[in-house]
Design an enzyme around this catalytic site. Structure first.
Site, PDB file in Angstrom:
ATOM      1  N   LYS A 154       0.844  -1.194   0.000  1.00 35.40           N
ATOM      2  CA  LYS A 154       0.000   0.000   0.000  1.00 35.40           C
ATOM      3  C   LYS A 154       0.878   1.241   0.000  1.00 35.40           C
ATOM      4  O   LYS A 154       2.062   1.204   0.367  1.00 35.40           O
ATOM      5  CB  LYS A 154      -0.932   0.022   1.213  1.00 35.40           C
TER       6      LYS A 154
ATOM      7  N   ASP B 281      -2.216  -1.029   9.775  1.00 36.09           N
ATOM      8  CA  ASP B 281      -2.430  -1.200   8.340  1.00 36.09           C
ATOM      9  C   ASP B 281      -3.098  -2.530   7.992  1.00 36.09           C
ATOM     10  O   ASP B 281      -3.481  -2.746   6.838  1.00 36.09           O
ATOM     11  CB  ASP B 281      -1.096  -1.113   7.584  1.00 36.09           C
TER      12      ASP B 281
END
Length: 306
Positions: free
Chosen positions: A19, A154
């Site tokens: 990401k 995350d």
């Protein structure tokens, strides 16, 4: 992702996507001592691969074993310190408790560098949780997200498997977004390894309300790159670049290639640049590596969000 379970003992295989933080606002600490954050997360086409197989009972006391391979396997822990291992243990604790639990082997193929702010360990853990939940569907989605949040901020985003989302409260509050059309991008790696607590310590004190949030465009406008480009910001970038001027130099070179946007992701040290088309990215790659010297940055072509 492959279907869970087959005759060979394979539970499933999943691609775990790196990401980037298109936006990362950091606010004051809350009552638990953690900084409030607001982040816009985008999934990239750079992936690790996670495979789970049924193992012989008693392979370890926790029922988990792990092997790591791939081009960036060096230095990645293959025991209880790995987030995949911890995710499996936590899942089994929650689902089976003190009852006899299955034994699984996790195979992790690493292509995402560690310590770059790309969520490599987190996305591996998210893929592990999803494979386990598909094989043993005992938790609902809310319980899975809460479990992921216990492991890292995350991991919930990695778990839900969407191309883009807004996140708050250490990643446990997520708003999936309709993504814009994917664009070509460059990820820029360096050997600098930055610990997340270190980056937050360099940021120092902030007086912003821990519950504060920006006034952001609506979901329709967030699906448009023209709006997204204006939102790109990382509150950790300035203090990290101050401590690592070599990263600042690379970012300046990256911005000189006329990308639509360029910034640091997460707590660094990886940088990213988004381009309007593949030709612009190719010109930037050529310009950044034209010298052919050992000091040229390590570049990887990706698409985002995917």
């Amino acid at each position: 992702m492959t279907p869970p379970g087959d005759a060979s003992g394979l539970i499933g295989t999943a691609e775990a996507h790196a990401k980037i933080n298109l936006r990362l606002r950091v606010f004051a600490r809350d009552a638990t001592g953690f900084h409030g954050v607001e982040t816009l997360l985008a999934r990239t086409s750079l992936t690790d691969t996670v495979s789970l197989s049924v193992a012989e009972p008693g392979v370890t006391s926790s029922g988990v074993s792990l092997s790591v391979d791939g081009p960036l396997a060096g230095g990645v822990p293959d025991g209880p310190d790995n987030l995949c291992w911890r995710a499996a243990e936590l899942f089994f604790d929650r689902v089976f408790g003190r009852r006899t639990r299955p034994s699984v082997c996790i195979r992790l193929t690493k292509r995402i560098p560690m310590g770059g702010g790309l969520g490599g360990g987190s996305t591996d853990a998210g893929a592990t949780l999803r494979l386990l939940a598909d094989r043993w569907p005992r938790l609902d989605e809310r319980e899975l997200v809460e479990l992921a949040g216990e492991l890292g901020s995350d991991i919930p985003f990695a778990l839900i498997g969407v191309p883009m989302a807004l996140g708050w409260e250490r990643g446990r509050r997520l708003l999936p977004l309709r993504p814009p059309r994917p664009r070509p991008a460059l990820l820029v790696f360096s050997p600098i390894h930055i610990l997340t607590p270190e980056a937050y310590r360099w940021l120092g004190r902030t007086d912003a309300d821990p519950g504060a949030a920006s006034i952001l465009p609506g979901p329709v406008r967030l699906a448009d790159w023209a709006s997204l480009e204006r939102l790109i910001r990382n509150d950790l970038q300035a203090p990290v670049l101050e401590h690592h001027p070599e990263l600042s130099s690379i970012l300046e070179r990256l911005r000189a290639c006329d990308p639509a946007a360029a910034a640091m992701t997460g707590s660094g040290s990886a940088l990213f640049a988004v381009f309007r088309d593949a030709e612009a990215r190719a010109r930037a790659r050529h310009r950044l590596t034209d010298s052919g010297s050992a000091g040229d940055p390590n570049l990887v072509d990706v698409q985002l969000p995917v």
